[in-house]
Write an enzyme that holds these catalytic residues in place. Sequence first.
Site, short mmCIF file in Angstrom:
data_model
loop_
_atom_site.label_atom_id
_atom_site.label_comp_id
_atom_site.label_asym_id
_atom_site.label_seq_id
_atom_site.Cartn_x
_atom_site.Cartn_y
_atom_site.Cartn_z
N GLY A 60 0.91 -1.44 -0.17
CA GLY A 60 -0.22 0.36 0.03
C GLY A 60 1.09 0.80 -0.29
O GLY A 60 1.93 1.08 -0.25
N GLU A 64 3.98 6.47 -8.03
CA GLU A 64 4.02 6.08 -9.47
C GLU A 64 4.77 4.63 -9.84
O GLU A 64 4.92 3.92 -10.94
CB GLU A 64 4.66 6.94 -10.67
N GLY A 65 5.76 4.22 -8.79
CA GLY A 65 6.18 3.36 -8.92
C GLY A 65 5.24 1.70 -8.93
O GLY A 65 5.58 0.85 -9.76
N HIS A 66 4.26 1.83 -7.83
CA HIS A 66 3.37 0.55 -8.28
C HIS A 66 2.37 1.22 -9.06
O HIS A 66 2.54 0.25 -9.86
CB HIS A 66 2.44 0.61 -6.71
N GLN A 177 11.90 -3.79 -9.90
CA GLN A 177 13.04 -3.86 -9.93
C GLN A 177 13.63 -3.35 -8.67
O GLN A 177 15.11 -3.28 -8.28
CB GLN A 177 13.73 -3.70 -11.40
N ILE A 205 11.30 2.99 -10.95
CA ILE A 205 10.46 4.37 -11.24
C ILE A 205 10.54 5.75 -10.24
O ILE A 205 10.94 5.83 -9.20
CB ILE A 205 8.98 4.54 -11.34
N LYS A 213 12.11 6.54 -6.69
CA LYS A 213 10.36 6.31 -5.43
C LYS A 213 10.23 5.12 -4.39
O LYS A 213 10.55 3.50 -5.08
CB LYS A 213 9.36 5.85 -6.88
N SER A 215 7.67 4.31 -0.79
CA SER A 215 6.54 4.46 0.51
C SER A 215 7.39 5.32 1.22
O SER A 215 7.00 6.08 2.29
CB SER A 215 5.91 3.52 0.40
N ARG A 216 8.75 5.00 1.98
CA ARG A 216 9.28 5.14 2.66
C ARG A 216 10.10 6.43 2.90
O ARG A 216 10.71 7.26 3.65
CB ARG A 216 10.68 4.11 3.34
#
Lengths: 308, 308
Positions: A60, A64-66, A177, A205, A213, A215-216
């Site tokens: 979650g 933009e990576g996800h 990656q 990304i 990018k 989340s951390r």
Amino acid sequence: MTSCISIENSIEEYLQKIATKNKRIRRHKMLIYGQIEQVREAVKAWKKEGKSVGFVPTMGYLHEGHKSLIDAARRENDKVVVSIFVNPMQFGPAEDLDSYPRDLNRDAKLCEDAGVDIIFHPEPEEMYADGFCSYVDMNGLTTELCGKTRPIHFRGVQTVVLKLFHIVTPDRAYFGQKDAQQLAVIKRMVKDLNVDTEIIGCPIIREEDGLAKSSRNTYLSEDERQAALVLSRSLKIGKQLVEDGEKSAKAIKDAITAEINKEPLARIDYVDVVDFETITPVDEIKGTTLVAIAVYIGKTRLIDNFIA
Amino acid sequence: MTSCISIENSIEEYLQKIATKNKRIRRHKMLIYGQIEQVREAVKAWKKEGKSVGFVPTMGYLHEGHKSLIDAARRENDKVVVSIFVNPMQFGPAEDLDSYPRDLNRDAKLCEDAGVDIIFHPEPEEMYADGFCSYVDMNGLTTELCGKTRPIHFRGVQTVVLKLFHIVTPDRAYFGQKDAQQLAVIKRMVKDLNVDTEIIGCPIIREEDGLAKSSRNTYLSEDERQAALVLSRSLKIGKQLVEDGEKSAKAIKDAITAEINKEPLARIDYVDVVDFETITPVDEIKGTTLVAIAVYIGKTRLIDNFIA
């Protein structure tokens, strides 16, 4: 001129209507499920219709990576499932399980806009019932790089990913990656255990200034955010060396290390050069080689890499 | 009387014809596959037709115990797959991997007669390719009973069974209760890892004199074969105690141990009373309890048990 305006209005209205209609067509009904059985049933119904299923497992706080993984899944499959589950089993006791960022509403919007069919968002109790004691692990691949400081991490990742694969039964699953060791571990697990899912790795990304990018990244203060650029900057130096013909892993590591050490807020966890398939250290760039780093910026541990 | 004989003959012939025809109808074309992809393709074709698949994983040298599993699979599923694979990963270095009995021709006949659709008989290299390093294991269930003297055994069993499940994707899989700990371990693994296969345990099949059927019985000399009766005889005493109301695990173990110790060719590996789900020792018979023994008869290690 009244009539003219009237015509303009009606054209605008017409275009609006068309746009809304198209939007409605595109905007299908995304479902959010918390129960394993709900996902199983939905996927079984799809499979009966011969639909292919793409799967993006995430923790979650999507970025933009996800989204690039979801977009790839969307392009290559009839249906797309995204799981959002902060998996307790892959966090060490001193790690950031509790503080890991969460925002289901924002995630749901991103997924719906990206054309996701189902979000699977289980509670920990749904995934780890009373008496749970099984795990998946491997000898090799998990001891180097992140495995050094996160000894139980990859066991938790493999176990939850295999569980999710059993629930979602995807034709294809998408991994970034950026977590290169995770990608190698999952590929090995799927091959070794004959899981009938194709594993697809997608490029890193980056923010416009180069930071990968993650989340951390949200943990970073303004100063730390600036300091964090040292990861991508140092890797760029390493990559340039490889492109200029440098083969020595030591020379590449030394150059990267020197660049990181210039940054006072940065503390190196590792700078390593390994075979991308076996995740074992190599002395020379040869075949598909992974140059990977983990760096603490303040208290936040960030990772980045490139494939040589 | 000639005409009478003639009529008798023609009736016999007719019955014979019917029997042959029925046999032909029953005797479908069984296939023996060595490649993972062959099994995968065949099962996928069945699933497209909506057929259910029953699976019996074995190490071959099939006996009536295996046949009872195959018969159950045959009754409850449209298609039946039997795997015959002496799995190196579940044998310890000092164990009987090389001498484990093998007879594919006899096994194939038994399977064909029992209505099996596919035998999967891979070479070890097909199952464990270069670089193989993954495994499935659990904390708990595998340390007691057979886990004490066979520390890597259940890791090997879990890993190969999960691999086979991924290849065969059965709706139901059949395991004998003779390997009671294995049955408990597989049930736990399937539950924990969300494998979409129903695990069905089937009763122990015994020789007329009580010895539990086992491929390893073939190791026994004539004297040892006679001595081996001490396993079922001692368990019968234990079972009688339970039926008479005995609740103490110690009392039951003591009675079984005393009976086994009367047999000079027998050497106890373990006599234990455990919870059947968690395989942890219990002091009292309560809920579903497993009374299990392992006994060396000469060099051959035999197991047997009953559920109290």
